[in-house]
Design a protein around this motif. Structure first.
Motif, PDB file in Angstrom:
ATOM      1  N   ARG A   1       0.927  -1.270  -0.028  1.00  0.00           N
ATOM      2  CA  ARG A   1       0.032  -0.069   0.020  1.00  0.00           C
ATOM      3  C   ARG A   1       0.849   1.205   0.005  1.00  0.00           C
ATOM      4  O   ARG A   1       1.955   1.239   0.762  1.00  0.00           O
ATOM      5  CB  ARG A   1      -0.849   0.209   1.393  1.00  0.00           C
ATOM      6  CG  ARG A   1      -1.973  -1.149   1.341  1.00  0.00           C
ATOM      7  CD  ARG A   1      -2.450  -1.350   2.616  1.00  0.00           C
ATOM      8  NE  ARG A   1      -3.336  -0.207   2.950  1.00  0.00           N
ATOM      9  CZ  ARG A   1      -3.930   0.088   4.168  1.00  0.00           C
ATOM     10  NH1 ARG A   1      -3.628  -0.848   5.246  1.00  0.00           N
ATOM     11  NH2 ARG A   1      -4.553   1.160   4.300  1.00  0.00           N
ATOM     12  N   ALA A   2       0.463   2.140  -0.939  1.00  0.00           N
ATOM     13  CA  ALA A   2       1.369   3.430  -1.065  1.00  0.00           C
ATOM     14  C   ALA A   2       1.345   4.055   0.366  1.00  0.00           C
ATOM     15  O   ALA A   2       0.278   4.194   0.831  1.00  0.00           O
ATOM     16  CB  ALA A   2       0.665   4.275  -2.185  1.00  0.00           C
ATOM     17  N   VAL A   3       2.648   4.840   0.683  1.00  0.00           N
ATOM     18  CA  VAL A   3       2.748   5.606   1.773  1.00  0.00           C
ATOM     19  C   VAL A   3       2.664   7.108   1.297  1.00  0.00           C
ATOM     20  O   VAL A   3       3.536   7.593   0.622  1.00  0.00           O
ATOM     21  CB  VAL A   3       3.929   5.286   2.442  1.00  0.00           C
ATOM     22  CG1 VAL A   3       4.371   6.352   3.733  1.00  0.00           C
ATOM     23  CG2 VAL A   3       3.938   3.627   3.032  1.00  0.00           C
TER      24      VAL A   3
ATOM     25  N   GLN B   1       1.126   8.711   7.967  1.00  0.00           N
ATOM     26  CA  GLN B   1       0.494   7.424   7.566  1.00  0.00           C
ATOM     27  C   GLN B   1       1.344   6.284   7.791  1.00  0.00           C
ATOM     28  O   GLN B   1       0.628   5.105   8.051  1.00  0.00           O
ATOM     29  CB  GLN B   1      -0.081   7.546   5.966  1.00  0.00           C
ATOM     30  CG  GLN B   1      -0.704   6.653   5.433  1.00  0.00           C
ATOM     31  CD  GLN B   1      -1.157   6.818   4.062  1.00  0.00           C
ATOM     32  OE1 GLN B   1      -0.175   6.635   3.161  1.00  0.00           O
ATOM     33  NE2 GLN B   1      -2.147   7.382   3.714  1.00  0.00           N
ATOM     34  N   LEU B   2       2.655   6.421   7.471  1.00  0.00           N
ATOM     35  CA  LEU B   2       3.531   5.031   7.705  1.00  0.00           C
ATOM     36  C   LEU B   2       3.522   4.709   9.356  1.00  0.00           C
ATOM     37  O   LEU B   2       3.374   3.531  10.023  1.00  0.00           O
ATOM     38  CB  LEU B   2       4.886   5.332   7.442  1.00  0.00           C
ATOM     39  CG  LEU B   2       6.043   4.420   7.760  1.00  0.00           C
ATOM     40  CD1 LEU B   2       5.725   2.982   6.920  1.00  0.00           C
ATOM     41  CD2 LEU B   2       7.486   4.981   7.523  1.00  0.00           C
ATOM     42  N   ARG B   3       3.420   5.566   9.986  1.00  0.00           N
ATOM     43  CA  ARG B   3       3.314   5.588  11.468  1.00  0.00           C
ATOM     44  C   ARG B   3       2.034   5.145  11.641  1.00  0.00           C
ATOM     45  O   ARG B   3       2.005   4.069  12.927  1.00  0.00           O
ATOM     46  CB  ARG B   3       3.670   6.981  12.570  1.00  0.00           C
ATOM     47  CG  ARG B   3       3.553   6.809  13.712  1.00  0.00           C
ATOM     48  CD  ARG B   3       4.167   8.082  14.329  1.00  0.00           C
ATOM     49  NE  ARG B   3       3.727   8.222  15.922  1.00  0.00           N
ATOM     50  CZ  ARG B   3       2.436   8.504  16.440  1.00  0.00           C
ATOM     51  NH1 ARG B   3       1.557   9.032  15.495  1.00  0.00           N
ATOM     52  NH2 ARG B   3       2.281   8.405  17.583  1.00  0.00           N
ATOM     53  N   ASN B   4       1.156   5.314  11.430  1.00  0.00           N
ATOM     54  CA  ASN B   4      -0.281   4.826  11.919  1.00  0.00           C
ATOM     55  C   ASN B   4      -0.161   3.193  11.410  1.00  0.00           C
ATOM     56  O   ASN B   4      -0.825   2.407  12.148  1.00  0.00           O
ATOM     57  CB  ASN B   4      -1.263   5.611  10.854  1.00  0.00           C
ATOM     58  CG  ASN B   4      -1.567   6.795  11.431  1.00  0.00           C
ATOM     59  OD1 ASN B   4      -1.490   7.084  12.560  1.00  0.00           O
ATOM     60  ND2 ASN B   4      -2.420   7.799  10.633  1.00  0.00           N
TER      61      ASN B   4
ATOM     62  N   THR C   1       6.503  -5.342   5.032  1.00  0.00           N
ATOM     63  CA  THR C   1       7.383  -5.292   3.764  1.00  0.00           C
ATOM     64  C   THR C   1       7.304  -3.951   3.360  1.00  0.00           C
ATOM     65  O   THR C   1       6.328  -3.274   2.936  1.00  0.00           O
ATOM     66  CB  THR C   1       7.199  -6.456   2.722  1.00  0.00           C
ATOM     67  OG1 THR C   1       7.147  -7.694   3.224  1.00  0.00           O
ATOM     68  CG2 THR C   1       8.113  -6.405   1.492  1.00  0.00           C
ATOM     69  N   LEU C   2       8.627  -3.271   3.300  1.00  0.00           N
ATOM     70  CA  LEU C   2       8.631  -1.810   2.821  1.00  0.00           C
ATOM     71  C   LEU C   2       9.394  -1.793   1.674  1.00  0.00           C
ATOM     72  O   LEU C   2      10.285  -2.373   1.266  1.00  0.00           O
ATOM     73  CB  LEU C   2       9.469  -1.066   4.119  1.00  0.00           C
ATOM     74  CG  LEU C   2       9.002  -0.829   5.301  1.00  0.00           C
ATOM     75  CD1 LEU C   2       9.948  -0.232   6.308  1.00  0.00           C
ATOM     76  CD2 LEU C   2       7.500  -0.598   5.308  1.00  0.00           C
ATOM     77  N   LYS C   3       8.651  -1.153   0.606  1.00  0.00           N
ATOM     78  CA  LYS C   3       9.549  -0.719  -0.579  1.00  0.00           C
ATOM     79  C   LYS C   3      10.151   0.765  -0.433  1.00  0.00           C
ATOM     80  O   LYS C   3       9.496   1.806   0.054  1.00  0.00           O
ATOM     81  CB  LYS C   3       8.501  -0.550  -1.628  1.00  0.00           C
ATOM     82  CG  LYS C   3       8.980  -0.160  -3.168  1.00  0.00           C
ATOM     83  CD  LYS C   3       8.016  -0.268  -4.206  1.00  0.00           C
ATOM     84  CE  LYS C   3       8.560   0.126  -5.522  1.00  0.00           C
ATOM     85  NZ  LYS C   3       7.719   0.118  -6.552  1.00  0.00           N
ATOM     86  N   VAL C   4      11.506   0.678  -0.462  1.00  0.00           N
ATOM     87  CA  VAL C   4      12.322   1.809  -0.255  1.00  0.00           C
ATOM     88  C   VAL C   4      13.106   2.347  -1.537  1.00  0.00           C
ATOM     89  O   VAL C   4      13.418   1.295  -2.393  1.00  0.00           O
ATOM     90  CB  VAL C   4      13.214   1.578   1.006  1.00  0.00           C
ATOM     91  CG1 VAL C   4      12.453   1.185   2.183  1.00  0.00           C
ATOM     92  CG2 VAL C   4      14.306   0.668   0.684  1.00  0.00           C
TER      93      VAL C   4
END
Length: 477
Positions: free
Chosen positions: A337-339, A344-347, A359-362
């Protein structure tokens, strides 16, 4: 609920159809109007009913039984402000330690039945924050005592349970599918006016208002008319599905100006799941600090989009550190899901269960990669007020969490995590969210420092407290 920022309702929907119809009539070349009166004695025929006029009534008839009225009774301390002054106490011969008096206070709010079989009702945390007793009144005038399953002030969500038959529950929709411009309807009890319905549109998404001072915010903004008593009610789509829980409004006067906020159902669902399972929320963490990706930062990183969150710091030995995340990484997605921003990431991370994997796309040096991080537990509480100065009893102190560090812009101090109502700590003036940065003019680096400086043998404590954007001193004897 009657707090300054609370509640939701919505503006005309069906009216727009009549306006469009009127515009169509006026767009042609109408015949000349005559002011001829009917002959004396003639009977004026009533206008025949128009078939097919748009109406929300059929949908509302099905969903309104699921929206309930909540009455809360609590005890409030009353203190004579004159008796807080030592001069007046000596003048009137009053004892130094004044025993506060209590009076019963009542307040109202709204709630939504979301599980008919188990009797679960979802509402706002601030509606039931200091309740001694809670009563739920249904659409058919049946009334039941409610059990508080749990509440989470950080998201303003609470779950109640009633024992009742023949309940109607609302289906919780996927709030991620909402778009700006979607029609929505609010149902609640503003000023005690039960089953009040208003309509409007979604004015904005993923709003942060700062009202919760470091809480988890991802509000739906609406132009609904929001008033005290609507808090905890229903914000539904035109299919009769629950999309949000009205929570607060933005207003300079306390009255509605068409800027209201609701908690999205996807966030409320996650909180409810943990409250039902554990009775409390166990916050997850991965151990990073960060900020939004501004246009200037995006340009500096060679990016064309401003969507994402930039990592500014990775805490040593944290789950993020172990997974290989680095400062200056730009997080674009979390579990597919797009950040949009760091809040929003913290939520999303904060509402995941401890032990889950994200799983983070960085982006690192302009190249995309995926990093999987295990959700860790926030720092354990290490200071019990029972081992501190007696006037701090009732307060819970903890190390600064990630949000507190970011809001304070500093890493020193201890966080006042909770304060029991009517406790010595509450009477001293401490509030949840306060950060104690010094005791008796000596800086506090961590809980160990605080425990030493605020020990029970200290005759008095001068606390230097950071509260929101400001600071103050609190003297405790």
């Amino acid at each position: 609920m009657s707090r300054n920022f609370a509640i939701k309702i919505f503006a005309p929907l069906a009216v727009s159809a009549s306006i469009i119809g009127a515009a169509a009539l006026l767009s042609g070349n109408p015949e000349r109007a005559h002011a001829d009166l009917p002959p004396v004695g003639a009977v004026v025929q009533a206008v025949p009913p128009v078939q097919g006029v748009p109406s929300l009534a059929p949908m509302l008839k099905a969903v309104m039984p699921a929206v309930v009225n909540i009455s809360v009774t609590s005890k409030v301390e009353i203190q004579n402000p004159l008796m807080q002054d030592p001069f007046f106490r000596r003048f009137f011969g009053a004892p130094e330690q004044q025993q506060p008096q209590e009076r019963e206070s009542q307040a109202i709010g709204s709630g939504v039945v979301v599980d008919a079989a188990k009797g679960y009702v979802i509402t706002n945390s601030h509606v039931v924050a200091e309740a001694d007793s809670i009563s739920v009144r249904l659409n058919d005038d049946r009334e039941f005592d409610a059990k508080l399953i749990g509440k989470d002030p950080d998201t303003d969500v609470a779950v109640l349970q009633i024992k009742a038959d023949n309940l109607t529950a609302l289906k919780m929709a996927d709030s991620d599918q909402l778009q700006v411009g979607d029609f929505v309807v609010a149902i609640g009890s503003p000023f005690g006016l039960r089953q009040t319905v208003t309509s409007g549109i979604v004015s904005g998404l993923s709003r942060q208002t700062g009202i919760s001072e470091g809480g988890y915010e991802d509000f739906i903004q609406t132009d609904a008319s929001i008033n005290p008593g609507n808090s905890g009610g229903a914000l539904i789509n035109l299919r009769g599905e629950l999309v949000g829980i009205p929570s607060n409004i933005l207003s300079r006067s306390g009255g509605n100006i068409g800027i209201g906020f609701a908690i999205p159902t996807n966030l409320a669902r996650e909180v409810m799941s943990q409250l039902v399972s554990n009775g409390e929320i166990q916050r997850g963490r991965i151990g990073i600090n960060g900020q939004d990706l501004t246009p200037d930062l995006a340009k500096a990183f060679g990016l064309t989009s401003t969507r994402g969150a930039v990592i500014t710091r990775v805490l040593p030995k944290s789950p993020a550190d172990k997974a290989g995340l680095k400062s200056e990484d730009v997080i674009l997605e979390a579990n597919g899901r797009a950040v949009e921003n760091f809040a929003q990431l913290r939520n999303r991370v904060g509402l995941m269960r401890i032990g889950d994997k994200v799983t983070l796309k960085v982006l690192r040096d302009g190249k995309p990669r995926e990093v999987t991080v295990s959700i860790g537990k926030e720092e354990e509480i290490a200071a019990d007020s029972d081992n501190l100065h007696p006037q701090l009893k009732g307060a819970t102190f903890a190390p600064l969490d990630e949000s507190a560090r970011q809001n304070a812009g500093d890493t020193r101090g201890v966080l006042v995590q909770a304060v029991e109502p009517r406790s010595p700590a509450a009477r001293a003036g401490l509030r949840p969210g306060d950060i104690v940065i010094a005791v008796n003019r000596r800086p506090v680096q961590d809980l160990e420092d605080f425990s030493k400086l605020a020990n029970p043998k200290a005759p008095e404590l001068l606390l230097h407290v950071r509260r929101g954007p400001g600071a103050l001193f609190i003297l405790i004897r």
